[in-house]
Design an enzyme around this catalytic site. Structure first.
Site, PDB file in Angstrom:
ATOM      1  N   GLY A  12       0.879  -1.263   0.227  1.00 22.08           N
ATOM      2  CA  GLY A  12      -0.063  -0.082  -0.080  1.00 22.08           C
ATOM      3  C   GLY A  12       1.007   1.244  -0.107  1.00 22.08           C
ATOM      4  O   GLY A  12       2.098   1.113   0.065  1.00 22.08           O
ATOM      5  N   CYS A  13       0.420   2.398   0.084  1.00 15.16           N
ATOM      6  CA  CYS A  13       1.181   3.414  -0.156  1.00 15.16           C
ATOM      7  C   CYS A  13       0.688   5.088  -0.156  1.00 15.16           C
ATOM      8  O   CYS A  13      -0.356   4.974   0.145  1.00 15.16           O
ATOM      9  CB  CYS A  13       1.935   3.424  -1.502  1.00 15.16           C
ATOM     10  N   ALA A  14       1.728   5.754  -0.057  1.00 18.10           N
ATOM     11  CA  ALA A  14       1.160   7.308  -0.308  1.00 18.10           C
ATOM     12  C   ALA A  14       1.828   8.078  -1.492  1.00 18.10           C
ATOM     13  O   ALA A  14       3.092   7.382  -1.625  1.00 18.10           O
ATOM     14  CB  ALA A  14       1.759   8.041   1.146  1.00 18.10           C
ATOM     15  N   HIS A 182       6.975   9.224  -3.201  1.00 17.17           N
ATOM     16  CA  HIS A 182       6.079   7.930  -2.858  1.00 17.17           C
ATOM     17  C   HIS A 182       6.765   7.393  -1.695  1.00 17.17           C
ATOM     18  O   HIS A 182       7.759   7.612  -1.234  1.00 17.17           O
ATOM     19  CB  HIS A 182       6.528   6.836  -4.194  1.00 17.17           C
TER      20      HIS A 182
END
Lengths: 363, 238, 496
Positions: A12-14, A182
């Site tokens: 998952g991530c930003a 990221h």
């Protein structure tokens, strides 16, 4: 235990992005601040930045950022580079000791141009020549990994939280008109330097939040066209698909978005005749390139940026504008921290790309 | 009224305030503000983070600006009022209380909201919403007013897909895009508007100090599940 | 003397209504004057017709209790077949697909994936879930016209609302009522049925939009109208039940409309030669494909159907380059109305391995996106279909399963022409047992049910469009397979 690269790992991530339509070059401090707000969307196992316009003095040369596991892999790679490229300049990428960034590989930067006679003999254009060379290094030189290879741009990534990665690379010392960032939350340990985002090929970079369920269908499709997905990450596949669709098929980025995040047939059927025909054509023609499952991506390219959500909008994405600057982020707060009072802030719809380019309005 | 800067007091500091009324300043993406709160009033300045007022169990959370994703998640009682817009997955699985958003809501607002006994969840959105509004709706009331979007689509695609109870009210004459054939749409009669919509919308308007008359102007349509089209007929026991 | 294989039994609840005797088309149950029911056990095929129609559930069929002396090498079937051949000197004839248990059913050793946490699963009943498939060629490059506008340069495609179609079964091998049921069901479902090689009965011309007509080596009933009364044309090279073998419909079955539709005089045998005698090489196939396109004004896709044999991967590659739009591959377990038993049980390879190797080969040659692939031969349920697609097929085709929907119990007696269910027979007393309307409704139910199940499975994997499943082999894991098998299937082992 199989390490990442040998096995596919979910994450998952930003993501966060800043784009100056007026071409103004801004230091990396702003993007660092933005991505740091979303600290809890990452887990310290991957962070990175892509920046455009950072090497104006070398703008006509391919800038290669390369990770090496050992001196011997560096020597082997440099032999390969020497025989294929004219190396204009080479150096270690400057870093600063950062306690939370450990186990760094050797990180080198080269400004190169294809050897004229090799390029001529290959009968390829310089982009294709360079991309093949890069794929070959990644594929066949043990312990050597090309992080980015475009012109007047570069990717800086590492295992760590993105703000620490920024400090490590002294990101505030670079100035670019376009920045993406990221923060990664993979489901494995240890993290893997090459597995961090953004992922790139030539000028194209992709930072991605989500996990795609169409992965293997997409991977096997794109591998047909000479790409080799050795990282086993979604991002790598998306980047290769975009490279194929834009550079080899000649689709516009808008059309690419209509392929990888194609509208549902039920939605297409509601469009006017011409639009219906166009969208149906793209879906039928490139059916192997449909991406399903959650994703939001920021695609950097020379002179522009695209933000795109999956067609169900399963990941969050917020966009904002202030004057000639455009912002994208997984969370509104990450925009507000660098621009408290945007002229406009909105959530792009699923599958509807927002593409910004130098000198143009957001659309 | 007491004012706390979240960067100094943290969630802990907010939790300690009990049943009083406080203003929380400096919010920038901090998650879980008002999570599980039972009493008191929070006035939020800035941009609160995800999962705002999740499990809210009483009390009031007022937001000056926008809310991010997953606000009012599984909310049980109380009031969440967002003066700006909300992100995706607003009021997921909400069981009771009132969630009011003056601006727009993102995708998947009001998914699987419920009603049980005395508890009835109420979600009112002043602007418009993204796709999948009220998906799997299992009870409660969703109202979308479309203020400022008159004559335009005020919901996205797949509105109410798979809902099996509850009602979605839309202040528009337009049927939502690609409405499922398992749903029925009807025009809301004057009596229903007076009995059900007026009290809620009047309350909504007073919370944001706007004109209730404007919010009630024009006709409403209601979307409900078509009881004759149950999914159970799709199964055959071995 | 004929060996008794089954024993017809009845219990005391029998009311002697004699229904079973009327239903039995094999002469196994006789209503003898004044003596009630007489059973001729040796004639029974275990078709279950009598059991299905007994109003009180009194009748049932068991395996005959008599056994040959047990021998681990020469089984009872082996000895029985030797006796029969010693008596007759004949080639053993059989029908339906290979029943053997010694060749693995790979579908049963492949397990599917589902989403947990990192990726949401999808409820297909409530969220959009797409199963539409387009079959046909894709050009290598896009085309742009004036002002950079995209020009549709796609050759004609078939559009399926679900990735399930009906396999080729010829009029003659099966009854007209079966064709009617298949055609009507295909139309309602938005998919396709296939005439097989026996021509297209005129009464089915209205189903043109959902019909695939076949051109096989016998060229029965092939004429301009036939080719143009179809959505697509299939060149049949071979079928899974009998690769390398032609067909032989005896003169006894060439009567009435079968004769007319096949354009073969009544009473004359209809022979399908083993090969197309105008195709002795791959370039000849290209010639046939292109001549069909010419005859149909390039308005329809042309399919080529081949049996899954050892070198199916390069064969498929050759077909893909022949101008064909769609390749149909029929695996080892595919059915037939009649085939030599030794061929049926010993020739060809399972469809799972064939699809995996064809898909991989076409990808290695960079032409997988250019053609579409249909898998058939032993698809028993929706999970088989999903696995075939994840291995690399665009769609699957069902024959035996479709006949089962119409009543077939796989007694494998099609070649006798006495089908009690009115399917594989031309006897008017038997064919009228199948009501085409009711048959169509059952086919529609079956395919709709499978389609819903496919959506459930896709939803579990977080995939909301069938094209994202195609060739998505990470969705599959093997159990009980060796390295070589996993390698050919291109999948990991469960737990990997």
């Amino acid at each position: 235990m199989k390490k990442e690269g040998e096995i596919r790992i979910s994450s998952g991530c930003a993501i966060s992005g800043i784009f100056c339509r007026d071409g103004r070059r801004i230091p990396g401090e702003a993007i660092r601040k933005s991505i740091a707000v979303m600290h809890s969307r990452s887990n310290g196992l991957g962070g990175g930045f892509a920046a455009y316009g950072i090497y104006p003095q070398y703008r006509d040369f391919f800038a290669l950022h390369i990770f090496y596991d050992s001196q011997s892999s560096r020597e082997e790679t440099e032999r390969f580079l020497d025989s294929h490229f004219d190396i204009i300049n080479l150096s270690k990428i400057p870093t600063r000791p950062t306690p939370r960034i450990q186990d760094a590989p050797l990180i080198w930067r080269y400004f190169v141009q294809p050897l004229p006679h090799m390029l001529q003999d290959s009968q390829l254009d310089e982009d294709e020549y360079t991309s093949r060379a890069v794929i070959r290094i990644n594929d066949s030189i043990e312990g050597s990994y090309v992080v980015s290879c475009g012109k007047d741009m570069g990717v800086f990534k590492a295992v760590g939280y993105p703000e620490d990665v920024a400090d490590f690379y002294r990101i505030e010392e670079y100035e670019g008109y376009s920045w993406t960032a990221h923060g990664r939350y993979p489901t494995n340990t240890p993290g893997w330097w090459a597995g961090a985002h953004p992922f790139s090929l030539l000028d194209l970079t992709v930072a991605h939040n989500g996990e795609i369920s169409s992965y293997d269908a997409n991977r096997r499709a794109v591998e047909m066209y000479g790409y080799s997905c050795n990282l086993l990450t979604d991002t790598e596949v998306i980047a290769y698909m975009l490279d194929y669709l834009t550079r080899k098929q000649g689709l516009t980025l808008r059309e690419c978005s209509e392929v990888i995040a194609a509208p549902f047939w039920s939605t297409i059927s509601m469009k006017g005749e011409e639009e219906r025909a166009r969208l149906s054509y793209l879906r039928k023609m490139f059916s192997s390139f449909l991406v399903t499952g959650p994703f939001s991506i920021l695609v950097g390219f020379r002179g522009g940026m695209m933000a795109l959500n999956d067609r169900l909008k399963l990941r969050s994405l917020v966009a904002a504008e202030k004057g000639s600057t455009v912002y994208f982020s997984s969370e509104e707060a990450a925009i507000r921290i660098i621009e408290e009072d945007p002229d406009r802030i909105w959530a792009p719809r699923g599958g509807e790309a927002v593409i910004v380019t130098l000198g143009r309005e957001a659309g | 009224m007491e004012a706390l800067d979240i960067r100094e007091c943290g969630l802990e500091g907010i939790r300690k305030h009990g049943d009083g009324e406080i203003t929380v300043t400096g919010c920038l993406g901090e998650r879980y503000i008002g999570c599980g709160m039972k009493e008191g009033v929070l006035r939020i300045k800035g941009t609160p983070g995800n999962a705002l007022a999740s499990y809210l169990d009483g009390g009031t959370v007022l937001v000056d600006g926008n809310a991010q994703d997953a606000a009012a998640d599984t909310m049980n009682a109380g009031l969440l009022a967002v003066n700006g817009s909300a992100g995706d997955a607003l009021a997921y699985g909400m069981r009771g209380g009132r969630a009011y958003v003056l601006g727009d809501a993102g995708y998947r607002a009001g998914v699987h909201m419920k009603a049980y006994g005395e508890r009835k969840s109420i979600l009112v959105i002043g602007g418009r919403t993204g796709s999948f509004l009220g998906e799997y709706l299992a009870g409660g009331i969703i109202i979308v007013l479309g203020l400022g979007y008159e004559g335009k689509d005020i919901t996205g695609y797949f509105c109410g897909n798979g809902m099996y109870a509850g009602t979605i009210y839309l202040r528009t004459g337009k049927v939502p895009l690609n409405l499922s054939d398992k749903l029925v749409k009807r025009n809301v009669e004057e009596e229903e508007k007076e009995d059900i919509l007026r009290p809620i919308i009047t309350d909504f308007a007073s919370v944001f100090s706007i004109s209730a008359r404007r919010c009630l102007e024009g006709g409403f349509i209601a979307i409900e599940a078509d009881g004759s089209k149950s999914y159970s007929q799709l199964y055959a026991a071995v | 003397m004929m060996r008794r294989r089954y024993r017809i039994m009845k219990d005391e609840s029998c009311i002697s209504c004699l229904r079973c005797a009327r239903e039995c088309s094999f002469g196994a149950i006789e209503a003898a004057d004044g003596k009630g029911l007489v059973f001729h056990h040796q004639e029974c095929t275990d078709c279950q017709r009598c059991v299905s129609f007994c109003p009180v559930g009194a009748i049932y069929i068991t395996e005959d209790g008599n056994r040959f002396r047990r021998n681990a090498v020469f089984g009872e079937d082996d000895i029985q077949q030797i006796h029969l051949q010693a008596e007759t000197g004949g080639v053993l004839l059989s029908s339906m697909g290979a029943p053997g248990s010694s060749v693995p059913i790979y579908f049963d050793r492949i397990l599917l994936n589902a989403s947990q946490v990192t990726n949401p699963s999808i409820d297909p009943l409530r969220e959009p879930m797409e199963t539409s498939v387009f079959l046909g060629q894709r050009p290598e490059r896009i085309l742009r016209g004036s002002e950079g506008r995209l020009v549709d340069n796609l050759p004609p495609h078939l559009e399926l609302s679900t990735p399930i179609m009906f396999s080729a079964m010829s009029y003659g091998a099966i009854s007209l009522n079966v064709h009617k049921a298949l055609a009507a069901a295909a139309e309602e479902l938005g998919t396709y049925w296939n005439t097989g090689e026996g021509g297209l009965h005129e009464s089915l011309y209205p189903y043109k939009g959902n019909t695939i007509v076949q051109v096989a080596s016998g060229r029965f009933g092939v004429h301009g109208t036939y080719l143009n009364t179809a959505a697509a044309i299939e060149v049949k090279i071979g079928q899974g039940a009998k690769p390398g073998i032609g067909g032989h419909l005896t003169g006894a079955k060439i009567i009435g409309d079968v004769s007319k539709t096949r354009m073969v005089p009544e009473g004359l045998d209809a022979i399908s030669p083993a090969p197309h005698h105008d195709i002795y090489s791959i370039e000849d196939l290209a010639q046939l494909v292109m001549s069909i396109k010419e005859a149909t004004d390039y308005s329809k896709p042309v399919m080529v159907k081949a049996a899954a044999v050892h070198n199916i991967a390069p064969i498929a590659s050759g077909i893909a380059r022949s101008g064909a739009d769609i390749i149909s591959i029929d695996g080892y377990r595919g059915g037939t109305g009649a085939a030599p038993l030794r061929i049926r049980d010993n020739v060809g390879i399972p469809i799972e391995l064939a699809i995996a190797s064809v898909d991989q080969r076409l990808r290695e040659e960079r032409i997988r996106d250019r053609v579409s692939i249909i898998a058939s031969g032993g698809i028993r349920n929706s999970a088989d279909a999903v696995k075939a697609i994840a291995l690399g097929a665009d769609a699957v085709s069902i024959g035996t399963a479709a006949l089962c929907a119409l009543g077939c119990h796989i007694c494998a007696s099609c070649h006798t022409g006495r089908c009690a269910w009115g399917i594989a027979t031309q006897d008017p007393d038997l064919t009228r047992r199948l009501d085409p309307g009711k048959g169509a409704a059952r086919l529609v139910n079956l395919v709709n049910a499978w389609t819903r199940e496919i959506k459930e499975i896709m939803g579990g994997m977080g995939i909301n469009s069938i094209e994202a499943l195609r060739g998505n082999r990470m969705a599959l894991r093997g159990v009980g397979l060796n390295e070589k098998e996993l390698g050919i299937l291109g999948i990991g082992y469960a737990g990997e």
